[in-house]
Design an enzyme around this catalytic site. Structure first.
Site, PDB file in Angstrom:
ATOM      1  N   TYR A  53       0.150   5.505   9.556  1.00 58.17           N
ATOM      2  CA  TYR A  53       0.712   6.567   8.711  1.00 58.17           C
ATOM      3  C   TYR A  53       2.020   7.121   9.276  1.00 58.17           C
ATOM      4  O   TYR A  53       2.895   7.534   8.520  1.00 58.17           O
ATOM      5  CB  TYR A  53      -0.334   7.666   8.489  1.00 58.17           C
ATOM      6  CG  TYR A  53      -1.421   7.212   7.540  1.00 58.17           C
ATOM      7  CD1 TYR A  53      -2.668   6.809   8.017  1.00 58.17           C
ATOM      8  CD2 TYR A  53      -1.180   7.107   6.170  1.00 58.17           C
ATOM      9  CE1 TYR A  53      -3.652   6.341   7.148  1.00 58.17           C
ATOM     10  CE2 TYR A  53      -2.143   6.628   5.296  1.00 58.17           C
ATOM     11  CZ  TYR A  53      -3.374   6.244   5.797  1.00 58.17           C
ATOM     12  OH  TYR A  53      -4.319   5.753   4.934  1.00 58.17           O
ATOM     13  N   GLN A  86      -1.371   9.345  -7.669  1.00 53.84           N
ATOM     14  CA  GLN A  86      -2.167   8.740  -6.598  1.00 53.84           C
ATOM     15  C   GLN A  86      -1.305   8.597  -5.339  1.00 53.84           C
ATOM     16  O   GLN A  86      -1.803   8.272  -4.277  1.00 53.84           O
ATOM     17  CB  GLN A  86      -2.686   7.374  -7.046  1.00 53.84           C
ATOM     18  CG  GLN A  86      -3.614   7.439  -8.241  1.00 53.84           C
ATOM     19  CD  GLN A  86      -3.905   6.077  -8.817  1.00 53.84           C
ATOM     20  OE1 GLN A  86      -4.735   5.329  -8.320  1.00 53.84           O
ATOM     21  NE2 GLN A  86      -3.157   5.714  -9.853  1.00 53.84           N
ATOM     22  N   ASN A  87      -0.003   8.814  -5.493  1.00 55.02           N
ATOM     23  CA  ASN A  87       0.930   8.624  -4.386  1.00 55.02           C
ATOM     24  C   ASN A  87       0.861   9.775  -3.389  1.00 55.02           C
ATOM     25  O   ASN A  87       0.672  10.926  -3.780  1.00 55.02           O
ATOM     26  CB  ASN A  87       2.360   8.455  -4.915  1.00 55.02           C
ATOM     27  CG  ASN A  87       2.457   7.228  -5.795  1.00 55.02           C
ATOM     28  OD1 ASN A  87       1.580   6.372  -5.794  1.00 55.02           O
ATOM     29  ND2 ASN A  87       3.522   7.159  -6.575  1.00 55.02           N
ATOM     30  N   ASP A  89       3.439  10.195  -1.305  1.00 51.65           N
ATOM     31  CA  ASP A  89       4.828  10.589  -1.033  1.00 51.65           C
ATOM     32  C   ASP A  89       5.182  11.840  -1.850  1.00 51.65           C
ATOM     33  O   ASP A  89       4.444  12.215  -2.759  1.00 51.65           O
ATOM     34  CB  ASP A  89       5.790   9.437  -1.362  1.00 51.65           C
ATOM     35  CG  ASP A  89       5.822   9.066  -2.839  1.00 51.65           C
ATOM     36  OD1 ASP A  89       5.584   7.889  -3.179  1.00 51.65           O
ATOM     37  OD2 ASP A  89       6.079   9.970  -3.678  1.00 51.65           O
ATOM     38  N   HIS A 104      -4.729  11.707  -3.905  1.00 55.28           N
ATOM     39  CA  HIS A 104      -5.091  10.981  -2.674  1.00 55.28           C
ATOM     40  C   HIS A 104      -4.446  11.568  -1.423  1.00 55.28           C
ATOM     41  O   HIS A 104      -4.358  10.907  -0.384  1.00 55.28           O
ATOM     42  CB  HIS A 104      -4.734   9.495  -2.826  1.00 55.28           C
ATOM     43  CG  HIS A 104      -5.512   8.827  -3.909  1.00 55.28           C
ATOM     44  ND1 HIS A 104      -5.106   7.649  -4.492  1.00 55.28           N
ATOM     45  CD2 HIS A 104      -6.665   9.175  -4.527  1.00 55.28           C
ATOM     46  CE1 HIS A 104      -5.998   7.308  -5.424  1.00 55.28           C
ATOM     47  NE2 HIS A 104      -6.943   8.205  -5.466  1.00 55.28           N
ATOM     48  N   GLY A 170       3.009   2.654 -13.180  1.00 57.52           N
ATOM     49  CA  GLY A 170       2.988   2.015 -11.870  1.00 57.52           C
ATOM     50  C   GLY A 170       1.687   2.078 -11.115  1.00 57.52           C
ATOM     51  O   GLY A 170       1.675   2.261  -9.898  1.00 57.52           O
ATOM     52  N   THR A 171       0.575   1.913 -11.808  1.00 55.58           N
ATOM     53  CA  THR A 171      -0.712   1.816 -11.127  1.00 55.58           C
ATOM     54  C   THR A 171      -1.511   0.649 -11.698  1.00 55.58           C
ATOM     55  O   THR A 171      -1.516   0.437 -12.912  1.00 55.58           O
ATOM     56  CB  THR A 171      -1.534   3.121 -11.230  1.00 55.58           C
ATOM     57  OG1 THR A 171      -2.833   2.897 -10.698  1.00 55.58           O
ATOM     58  CG2 THR A 171      -1.655   3.633 -12.656  1.00 55.58           C
ATOM     59  N   SER A 172      -2.178  -0.092 -10.826  1.00 59.32           N
ATOM     60  CA  SER A 172      -2.956  -1.270 -11.255  1.00 59.32           C
ATOM     61  C   SER A 172      -4.290  -0.862 -11.862  1.00 59.32           C
ATOM     62  O   SER A 172      -5.044  -1.710 -12.333  1.00 59.32           O
ATOM     63  CB  SER A 172      -3.195  -2.182 -10.052  1.00 59.32           C
ATOM     64  OG  SER A 172      -3.962  -1.485  -9.057  1.00 59.32           O
TER      65      SER A 172
HETATM   66  N1  APR Z   1       7.773   0.125 -11.576  1.00 60.05           N
HETATM   67  C1  APR Z   1       6.554   0.340 -12.173  1.00 60.05           C
HETATM   68  N2  APR Z   1       5.417  -0.284 -11.792  1.00 60.05           N
HETATM   69  C2  APR Z   1       5.518  -1.181 -10.778  1.00 60.05           C
HETATM   70  C3  APR Z   1       6.747  -1.459 -10.120  1.00 60.05           C
HETATM   71  C4  APR Z   1       7.901  -0.750 -10.564  1.00 60.05           C
HETATM   72  N3  APR Z   1       9.095  -0.910  -9.997  1.00 60.05           N
HETATM   73  N4  APR Z   1       6.510  -2.386  -9.144  1.00 60.05           N
HETATM   74  C5  APR Z   1       5.173  -2.683  -9.211  1.00 60.05           C
HETATM   75  N5  APR Z   1       4.586  -1.966 -10.190  1.00 60.05           N
HETATM   76  C6  APR Z   1       3.172  -1.940 -10.582  1.00 60.05           C
HETATM   77  C7  APR Z   1       2.358  -3.191 -10.301  1.00 60.05           C
HETATM   78  O1  APR Z   1       2.483  -4.134 -11.327  1.00 60.05           O
HETATM   79  C8  APR Z   1       0.937  -2.614 -10.211  1.00 60.05           C
HETATM   80  O2  APR Z   1       0.328  -2.567 -11.484  1.00 60.05           O
HETATM   81  O3  APR Z   1       2.559  -0.911  -9.838  1.00 60.05           O
HETATM   82  C9  APR Z   1       1.167  -1.190  -9.689  1.00 60.05           C
HETATM   83  C10 APR Z   1       0.812  -0.980  -8.217  1.00 60.05           C
HETATM   84  O4  APR Z   1      -0.570  -1.125  -8.069  1.00 60.05           O
HETATM   85  P1  APR Z   1      -1.269  -0.878  -6.647  1.00 60.05           P
HETATM   86  O5  APR Z   1      -0.482  -1.526  -5.597  1.00 60.05           O
HETATM   87  O6  APR Z   1      -2.692  -1.265  -6.828  1.00 60.05           O
HETATM   88  O7  APR Z   1      -1.121   0.698  -6.420  1.00 60.05           O
HETATM   89  P2  APR Z   1      -1.991   1.907  -7.030  1.00 60.05           P
HETATM   90  O8  APR Z   1      -2.556   1.553  -8.352  1.00 60.05           O
HETATM   91  O9  APR Z   1      -1.161   3.121  -6.945  1.00 60.05           O
HETATM   92  O10 APR Z   1      -3.170   2.010  -5.934  1.00 60.05           O
HETATM   93  C11 APR Z   1      -4.137   3.010  -6.104  1.00 60.05           C
HETATM   94  O11 APR Z   1      -5.173   2.457  -4.018  1.00 60.05           O
HETATM   95  O12 APR Z   1      -4.592   1.690  -1.987  1.00 60.05           O
HETATM   96  C12 APR Z   1      -5.076   2.777  -2.646  1.00 60.05           C
HETATM   97  O13 APR Z   1      -4.992   5.094  -2.199  1.00 60.05           O
HETATM   98  C13 APR Z   1      -4.191   4.001  -2.495  1.00 60.05           C
HETATM   99  O14 APR Z   1      -3.325   5.488  -4.192  1.00 60.05           O
HETATM  100  C14 APR Z   1      -3.586   4.150  -3.886  1.00 60.05           C
HETATM  101  C15 APR Z   1      -4.634   3.530  -4.775  1.00 60.05           C
END
Ligand code: APR
Length: 227
Positions: A53, A86-87, A89, A104, A170-172
């Site tokens: 971290y 979820q970020n 930052d 988070h 921007g979240t999966s």
């Molecule tokens: N703009 C928008 N979306 C984007 C970009 C971009 N420039 N680049 C990538 N992505 C998308 C990807 O396609 C994906 O769907 O952002 C998503 C990122 O997914 P993850 O990496 O799984 O992140 P997230 O969903 O925020 O993870 C959730 O998991 O690891 C833990 O606690 C952590 O908060 C986090 C949580």
């Protein structure tokens, strides 16, 4: 003003140079979650967790919000915007967003290991072994680790239920309970999803297949037509 509720994830900050977790080259490809992001990892090797971290905090101090963050802040002129992120930052806040709920945790904060209500700002990027709270316990990163409760989830559910428009950026949608928030959106509420890659979501939504910066710009155009 209409309530615009945004759920954001790591992709929101990707164009600011902050890696996502599960994309190609994502953090979880390089680091083992069970070694850096669980309470068990902290108990077993706090120094390793701290270094993970600290590196991320150092990078955040060198990062800037991107056009996507600024675009959402700017939408406050037209909507009552609430961001649920979820970020960990602070780029939404640095871009000027006034209502940001962190699900988070927050990278720039530390908390007591014995009293979760004792939360402190971290000066600079380094949290050290030996840094302690006012009760004498080791300070830990103020992050929600895998397997830990998400204290802000009920407040987030309440906010989502009041949304007139819901936007996912921007979240999966892999991590719960955050990903389940979409199920609390009132029936008939317009839902937009911004992501350069397809995301598995089982509700009707308008897909803006773009990165955050371009996607928020296109979203703005669509929203202005809805006013
Ligand atoms: N703009 C928008 N979306 C984007 C970009 C971009 N420039 N680049 C990538 N992505 C998308 C990807 O396609 C994906 O769907 O952002 C998503 C990122 O997914 P993850 O990496 O799984 O992140 P997230 O969903 O925020 O993870 C959730 O998991 O690891 C833990 O606690 C952590 O908060 C986090 C949580």
């Amino acid at each position: 003003m209409k309530k615009l509720v945004v759920l954001s994830g790591a992709g929101m900050s990707q164009e600011s140079g902050i890696r996502t977790f599960r994309d190609m080259g994502g953090l979880w490809e390089e680091y083992d979650v069970t070694e850096v992001a669980t309470p068990q990892a902290w108990a077993k090797n706090p120094d390793l967790v701290n270094r993970f971290y600290n590196e991320r905090r150092k990078q955040l101090l060198e990062s800037e919000p991107n056009a996507g963050h600024y675009g959402l802040a700017d939408l406050e002129k037209l909507f009552d915007v609430q961001i649920i992120t979820q970020n960990i930052d602070d780029l939404h806040e640095r871009a000027g967003s006034s209502k940001v709920l962190h699900l988070h945790g927050e990278l720039k904060k530390a908390r007591s290991s014995v009293d979760e209500n004792l939360i402190y700002d971290i000066d600079g990027w380094e949290l050290k072994i030996g840094d302690s709270c006012e009760k004498g316990s080791q300070l830990r990163p103020h992050i929600v680790w895998f397997g830990e409760a998400v204290p802000a989830i009920e407040e987030a559910m309440r906010i989502v239920q009041q949304a007139d428009i819901f936007v996912v950026i921007g979240t999966s949608m892999n991590v719960y309970p955050a990903a389940g928030l979409i199920n609390y959106v009132k029936r008939g509420t317009p839902i937009f999803l911004i992501d350069p890659n397809p995301v598995d979501v089982y509700v009707n939504f308008t897909f803006i297949q773009e990165k955050a910066s371009k996607g928020v710009e296109l979203l703005k155009e669509k929203l202005q037509k809805m006013l």
